[in-house]
Scaffold this active site. Structure first.
Site, mmCIF file in Angstrom:
data_model
loop_
_atom_site.group_PDB
_atom_site.id
_atom_site.type_symbol
_atom_site.label_atom_id
_atom_site.label_comp_id
_atom_site.label_asym_id
_atom_site.label_seq_id
_atom_site.Cartn_x
_atom_site.Cartn_y
_atom_site.Cartn_z
ATOM 1 N N ARG A 89 0.086 13.926 3.592
ATOM 2 C CA ARG A 89 -1.566 13.927 4.364
ATOM 3 C C ARG A 89 -2.082 12.655 4.822
ATOM 4 O O ARG A 89 -3.108 12.975 5.645
ATOM 5 C CB ARG A 89 -2.022 14.395 2.849
ATOM 6 N N TYR A 90 -1.654 11.536 4.835
ATOM 7 C CA TYR A 90 -2.628 10.085 4.640
ATOM 8 C C TYR A 90 -2.524 9.270 6.295
ATOM 9 O O TYR A 90 -2.559 8.580 6.598
ATOM 10 C CB TYR A 90 -2.999 9.427 3.972
ATOM 11 N N GLY A 91 -0.620 9.392 6.265
ATOM 12 C CA GLY A 91 -0.085 8.976 7.696
ATOM 13 C C GLY A 91 1.460 9.393 7.894
ATOM 14 O O GLY A 91 2.248 10.460 7.256
ATOM 15 N N GLU A 92 1.519 8.330 8.878
ATOM 16 C CA GLU A 92 3.014 8.590 8.890
ATOM 17 C C GLU A 92 3.924 7.882 8.351
ATOM 18 O O GLU A 92 4.233 6.689 9.309
ATOM 19 C CB GLU A 92 3.581 9.537 10.589
ATOM 20 N N VAL A 93 5.575 7.849 8.489
ATOM 21 C CA VAL A 93 6.320 6.602 7.326
ATOM 22 C C VAL A 93 7.418 6.564 9.046
ATOM 23 O O VAL A 93 8.362 7.052 8.749
ATOM 24 C CB VAL A 93 7.016 7.309 5.910
ATOM 25 N N ASP B 224 -2.457 9.933 -8.430
ATOM 26 C CA ASP B 224 -1.632 10.497 -7.352
ATOM 27 C C ASP B 224 -0.252 10.959 -7.526
ATOM 28 O O ASP B 224 0.960 10.357 -7.006
ATOM 29 C CB ASP B 224 -2.162 10.798 -6.115
ATOM 30 N N LYS C 72 4.439 1.911 7.064
ATOM 31 C CA LYS C 72 3.071 3.664 7.176
ATOM 32 C C LYS C 72 2.437 2.999 8.041
ATOM 33 O O LYS C 72 1.530 2.889 7.782
ATOM 34 C CB LYS C 72 2.847 3.788 5.792
ATOM 35 N N ILE D 288 9.765 8.899 9.463
ATOM 36 C CA ILE D 288 10.648 9.490 8.282
ATOM 37 C C ILE D 288 10.264 10.414 7.943
ATOM 38 O O ILE D 288 10.991 10.471 6.641
ATOM 39 C CB ILE D 288 12.009 8.295 7.159
ATOM 40 N N GLY D 289 9.233 10.663 8.071
ATOM 41 C CA GLY D 289 8.712 11.336 6.456
ATOM 42 C C GLY D 289 6.679 11.396 7.716
ATOM 43 O O GLY D 289 6.412 10.500 8.420
HETATM 44 N N1 ATP Z 1 9.416 2.990 1.143
HETATM 45 C C1 ATP Z 1 10.614 4.160 2.007
HETATM 46 N N2 ATP Z 1 11.508 4.349 1.967
HETATM 47 C C2 ATP Z 1 11.799 5.077 2.430
HETATM 48 N N3 ATP Z 1 11.135 6.228 2.450
HETATM 49 C C3 ATP Z 1 9.359 6.438 2.466
HETATM 50 C C4 ATP Z 1 9.202 5.426 1.678
HETATM 51 N N4 ATP Z 1 7.765 5.542 1.797
HETATM 52 C C5 ATP Z 1 7.450 7.197 2.662
HETATM 53 N N5 ATP Z 1 8.767 7.553 2.620
HETATM 54 C C6 ATP Z 1 9.350 9.358 2.887
HETATM 55 O O1 ATP Z 1 8.170 8.988 3.592
HETATM 56 C C7 ATP Z 1 7.663 10.479 3.567
HETATM 57 C C8 ATP Z 1 6.453 10.405 3.516
HETATM 58 O O2 ATP Z 1 5.233 9.486 2.571
HETATM 59 P P1 ATP Z 1 3.778 10.014 2.609
HETATM 60 O O3 ATP Z 1 3.645 9.000 1.349
HETATM 61 O O4 ATP Z 1 3.634 9.500 3.796
HETATM 62 O O5 ATP Z 1 3.647 10.840 2.429
HETATM 63 P P2 ATP Z 1 4.296 11.911 0.803
HETATM 64 O O6 ATP Z 1 4.218 11.132 -0.155
HETATM 65 O O7 ATP Z 1 5.328 12.962 1.310
HETATM 66 O O8 ATP Z 1 2.792 13.008 1.055
HETATM 67 P P3 ATP Z 1 1.259 13.228 0.130
HETATM 68 O O9 ATP Z 1 0.467 12.573 2.032
HETATM 69 O O10 ATP Z 1 0.846 13.893 -0.116
HETATM 70 O O11 ATP Z 1 1.792 11.437 -0.604
HETATM 71 C C9 ATP Z 1 7.841 10.407 1.808
HETATM 72 O O12 ATP Z 1 7.688 11.394 2.007
HETATM 73 C C10 ATP Z 1 8.798 9.828 1.725
HETATM 74 O O13 ATP Z 1 10.245 10.990 2.542
HETATM 75 MG MG MG Z 2 3.178 9.967 -0.477
#
Ligand code: ATP
Ligand code: MG
Length: 498
Positions: free
Chosen positions: A198-202, A314, A215, A194-195
């Protein structure tokens, strides 16, 4: 008439006969005896042999000739076969088993007293040791039983939602026991990505019928995973405006994973692009964000558990999730710092992670921040909060002057108009520190009460001087005044639909 015998004697010779010989009474016998005696000079036991005549009444009597050979240190044997027959008889005794000679008897009553006290002491110590051992065994068994129960309840739980389970069983609010976390992690099925940050894939994933977010950290981001896991498991971290932590795990392939509540509305960044807000919804988002940050910053020296102060470092709209009830949940603690005022130590992560330059406070950008002061990290968070409030406010509608139509700004990132899409530190330093630029506050915000209120708050948050910025608690208090004024509140459609 029974005959008399001449016996060899030594040690038991009668006076009237020549040395070495005695004569028994009729019917008597000769004896040879041996006894272990203490040599008072060298303190050792030695055998002493004696010979002589045994009167008939004692022959065969229990007194003399039938001393049991098992008696320690003493034996006697009799004979009447011929004169001097006892010379050839050499009874043996069983020597005392102890190698050390028993100490000579002492007539000191203190010694008995000492012995008594000593043995009592030994008894008491033994009792204490036994009781302590039993207590520890019992405690360990109980711990194992509880853990097993918990794992079982996790395995068999069909009714209790995961979050309830975590809240019910996470003790001081510091998360589930590791074994239970592992059990949950093993039962998770990844559905779709779903996303990616910079540190991982969710990923959206399933635990039984429930949605969770997983994540998966990139392999070189072990440090971020470690810090984030550590922060989530900090005592008393759980709060309705902080993303709900479920478990952290290292899976079969060695990948570090973090399992949290899933929020289908996504991040605030995602949400604001797709939705506009009315005043109440803006209030809910802003107030809950301030409440989450206040809880994070708060250092609670309560008993029995104390919560350290935590600064995020952050904070940005991508690291804030929007819950179905319209409130925020702060996430992503990979570079957070902890502070406990009783030790005075600021615990800064060593994973080399830097924040997001776009949201960095001027003192962080120009590196004048006093890193020895925990307060400095909190005020830097407040700067970022000001920018997030600005992002939210742009999406809050107000009536167009002179019309019955509503209007709001398009979604935009802070400094969208002056910074490139992925600005570096130097670019942001020039904008924020040298030019002293801040996001523009549109004139229309003065037409709507909540926007007017929040625009004042955000400007006090992004002030160049960290010491005059508002605290999260102050933001909460200022915002709460909005709720004290009567409004036409429409709570009917509080749940959002994507
Ligand atoms: N618990 C969650 N429930 C639903 N969506 C989520 C959840 N955690 C993260 N996401 C989705 O996944 C995306 C990626 O999250 P991630 O924290 O890896 O990166 P980011 O916050 O977009 O960027 P950065 O790495 O700079 O923090 C988020 O922008 C959000 O859309
Ligand atoms: Mg993030």
């Amino acid at each position: 008439m029974p005959r008399t015998l001449f016996c060899y004697c030594d040690g038991h010779c009668p006076d009237n006969l020549s040395n070495g010989t005695c004569e028994t009474k009729p019917g008597g016998s000769c004896f040879s005896a041996v006894e272990e005696v203490l040599n008072e000079i060298n303190g050792e036991y030695e055998s002493e042999r004696t010979y002589g005549c045994m009167p008939p009444e004692e022959h065969g009597g229990l007194m003399q000739c039938k001393i049991s050979p098992s008696i320690h240190g003493k034996n006697i044997e009799c004979c009447d076969s011929e004169n001097f027959c006892n010379k050839l008889v050499h009874p043996q005794y069983i020597p005392r088993t102890t190698t050390e000679a028993p100490p000579p008897p002492v007539n000191n009553s203190n010694v008995y007293l000492l012995a008594l006290v000593g043995s009592m002491l030994v008894c008491v110590v033994a009792c204490v040791v036994i009781i302590a051992a039993l207590y520890l065994i019992q405690k360990r068994r109980e711990g194992k039983r509880r853990q097993a129960c918990l794992i079982e309840s996790v395995r068999s739980s069909h009714t209790s939602p995961l979050t309830c389970l975590v809240e019910r069983t996470s003790g001081s609010g510091s998360g589930l026991p590791l074994l239970v976390q592992r059990t949950i992690a093993k039962q998770i099925e990844l559905c779709r990505s779903i996303g990616r940050g910079r540190y991982g894939e969710v990923y959206l994933a399933k635990w039984r019928d429930e949605n969770v977010a997983v994540k998966v950290f990139f392999t070189d981001e072990e440090g971020s995973w470690f810090r984030e896991t550590e922060i989530y498991q900090t005592v008393l971290m759980r709060h309705e405006n902080i993303l709900g932590f479920i478990a952290a795990d290292i899976n079969g392939t060695g990948a570090r994973t973090l399992i949290t509540d899933y929020h289908e509305l996504g991040s605030l960044y995602d949400f604001l692009q797709r939705h506009v807000l009315n005043a109440d919804r803006l209030y809910d988002l802003a107030f809950s964000l301030a409440a989450g940050l206040e809880h994070l910053h708060l250092e609670n020296l309560g008993r029995p558990a104390s919560k350290p102060g935590v600064a995020h470092r952050d904070l940005k709209s991508k690291n804030i999730l929007v819950k179905q009830n319209g409130q925020c949940a702060i996430s992503d603690f990979g570079m957070a710092v902890k502070f406990m005022c009783d030790t005075g130590k600021i615990d800064v992560p060593t994973n080399g992670r830097v924040g997001t330059y776009r949201y960095m406070a001027p003192e962080v950008l120009n590196q004048t921040i006093n890193t020895d002061q925990f307060e400095a990290y909190k005020t830097a968070d407040m700067y970022s909060l000001g920018l997030v409030l600005w992002e939210m406010s742009r999406r809050c509608t107000s009536l167009k002057r002179g019309t019955r139509n509503t209007t709001c700004e398009d979604y935009a990132l802070p400094f969208y108009d002056v910074a490139p899409s992925d600005p570096n530190m130097e670019q942001m330093r020039t904008i924020v520190c040298e030019s002293g630029m801040r996001p523009i506050v549109p004139v229309r915000w003065q037409d709507e009460e909540i926007l007017q209120m929040i625009s004042k708050i955000m400007q006090e948050c992004w002030h160049a001087n960290p010491s005059v910025r508002l605290t999260a608690l102050r933001v909460k208090k200022s915002l709460s005044k909005y709720r004290q004024i009567p409004h036409d509140i429409d709570h009917s459609d509080l749940a959002f639909n994507v």
